[in-house]
Design a protein around this motif. Structure first.
Motif, PDB file in Angstrom:
ATOM      1  N   GLU A  49       0.840  -1.188   0.000  1.00  0.00           N
ATOM      2  CA  GLU A  49       0.000   0.000   0.000  1.00  0.00           C
ATOM      3  C   GLU A  49       0.876   1.239   0.000  1.00  0.00           C
ATOM      4  O   GLU A  49       1.990   1.187   0.518  1.00  0.00           O
ATOM      5  CB  GLU A  49      -0.902  -0.011   1.236  1.00  0.00           C
ATOM      6  N   PRO A  50       0.468   2.347  -0.532  1.00  0.00           N
ATOM      7  CA  PRO A  50      -0.851   2.597  -1.097  1.00  0.00           C
ATOM      8  C   PRO A  50      -0.973   1.985  -2.496  1.00  0.00           C
ATOM      9  O   PRO A  50       0.001   1.872  -3.220  1.00  0.00           O
ATOM     10  CB  PRO A  50      -0.917   4.121  -1.169  1.00  0.00           C
ATOM     11  N   GLN A  70       3.928   4.263   5.124  1.00  0.00           N
ATOM     12  CA  GLN A  70       3.406   3.716   6.382  1.00  0.00           C
ATOM     13  C   GLN A  70       3.785   4.613   7.568  1.00  0.00           C
ATOM     14  O   GLN A  70       2.971   4.853   8.455  1.00  0.00           O
ATOM     15  CB  GLN A  70       3.978   2.311   6.573  1.00  0.00           C
ATOM     16  N   LYS A  71       5.002   5.133   7.563  1.00  0.00           N
ATOM     17  CA  LYS A  71       5.461   5.989   8.657  1.00  0.00           C
ATOM     18  C   LYS A  71       4.701   7.311   8.708  1.00  0.00           C
ATOM     19  O   LYS A  71       4.657   7.960   9.741  1.00  0.00           O
ATOM     20  CB  LYS A  71       6.959   6.242   8.538  1.00  0.00           C
ATOM     21  N   GLN A  72       4.087   7.705   7.603  1.00  0.00           N
ATOM     22  CA  GLN A  72       3.333   8.956   7.552  1.00  0.00           C
ATOM     23  C   GLN A  72       1.884   8.789   8.018  1.00  0.00           C
ATOM     24  O   GLN A  72       1.178   9.783   8.195  1.00  0.00           O
ATOM     25  CB  GLN A  72       3.344   9.515   6.130  1.00  0.00           C
ATOM     26  N   GLN A  73       1.444   7.542   8.234  1.00  0.00           N
ATOM     27  CA  GLN A  73       0.064   7.313   8.647  1.00  0.00           C
ATOM     28  C   GLN A  73      -0.122   7.746  10.096  1.00  0.00           C
ATOM     29  O   GLN A  73       0.767   7.561  10.932  1.00  0.00           O
ATOM     30  CB  GLN A  73      -0.313   5.830   8.480  1.00  0.00           C
ATOM     31  N   PRO A  74      -1.280   8.346  10.414  1.00  0.00           N
ATOM     32  CA  PRO A  74      -1.489   8.870  11.770  1.00  0.00           C
ATOM     33  C   PRO A  74      -1.483   7.785  12.849  1.00  0.00           C
ATOM     34  O   PRO A  74      -1.129   8.067  13.991  1.00  0.00           O
ATOM     35  CB  PRO A  74      -2.867   9.553  11.697  1.00  0.00           C
ATOM     36  N   ASP A  75      -1.812   6.545  12.508  1.00  0.00           N
ATOM     37  CA  ASP A  75      -1.863   5.480  13.508  1.00  0.00           C
ATOM     38  C   ASP A  75      -0.589   4.627  13.525  1.00  0.00           C
ATOM     39  O   ASP A  75      -0.551   3.578  14.153  1.00  0.00           O
ATOM     40  CB  ASP A  75      -3.082   4.582  13.280  1.00  0.00           C
ATOM     41  N   TYR A  76       0.481   5.112  12.873  1.00  0.00           N
ATOM     42  CA  TYR A  76       1.720   4.341  12.781  1.00  0.00           C
ATOM     43  C   TYR A  76       2.410   4.269  14.138  1.00  0.00           C
ATOM     44  O   TYR A  76       2.548   5.253  14.848  1.00  0.00           O
ATOM     45  CB  TYR A  76       2.669   4.972  11.757  1.00  0.00           C
ATOM     46  N   VAL A  77       2.827   3.072  14.495  1.00  0.00           N
ATOM     47  CA  VAL A  77       3.595   2.848  15.710  1.00  0.00           C
ATOM     48  C   VAL A  77       4.863   2.109  15.290  1.00  0.00           C
ATOM     49  O   VAL A  77       4.798   1.085  14.615  1.00  0.00           O
ATOM     50  CB  VAL A  77       2.802   1.985  16.724  1.00  0.00           C
ATOM     51  N   GLU A  78       6.010   2.651  15.682  1.00  0.00           N
ATOM     52  CA  GLU A  78       7.286   2.029  15.334  1.00  0.00           C
ATOM     53  C   GLU A  78       7.324   0.622  15.938  1.00  0.00           C
ATOM     54  O   GLU A  78       7.096   0.445  17.133  1.00  0.00           O
ATOM     55  CB  GLU A  78       8.447   2.868  15.889  1.00  0.00           C
TER      56      GLU A  78
END
Length: 126
Positions: A49-50, A70-78
């Protein structure tokens, strides 16, 4: 009501990209006509994705592009690395001990070689 009236219309999965680039699916009638951002073609390459859908084909991005997105998504957790198992800890301890024993063996071999070079040679006659 007869049997023909109670039969359901066969449905197939339809794939589409939502507004955030996520691949989604839902069931639609077999004779469904897809919109520009939809396809009845099942994705075969597990795209990252995207995604976009054009000409009935799902297209994803490269793994590197996916990770950046993925790192730019608001729900991203390292992601956190998993804790080593007891077996892994034991193997690590054995590897450390093995390295120490090899070092000691090398030192002992050097000492024996040095002793052999400095020790006087004596005869063994009776």
């Amino acid at each position: 009501m007869d049997n023909a009236q109670t039969q359901k219309v066969p449905q197939v999965p339809m794939y589409y990209a939502d507004n955030h680039g996520h691949l989604r699916s839902k069931l639609v009638p077999q004779d469904y006509v897809c919109q520009a951002y939809e396809t009845l073609e099942m994705p075969t390459n597990s795209p990252y994705e995207p995604v976009t859908i054009a000409n009935g084909h799902v297209t994803g991005v490269t793994q590197e592009e996916h990770e950046a997105w993925q790192k730019q998504q608001p729900d991203y957790v390292e992601p956190t690395p998993p804790e080593p198992t007891d077996e892994q800890k034991g193997l690590t301890a054995l590897a450390v001990e093995n390295a120490q024993l090899k070092q000691q063996l090398g030192q002992l071999q050097q000492a024996v070689t040095a002793m052999a070079q400095t020790a006087p040679i004596t005869g063994g006659s009776k």
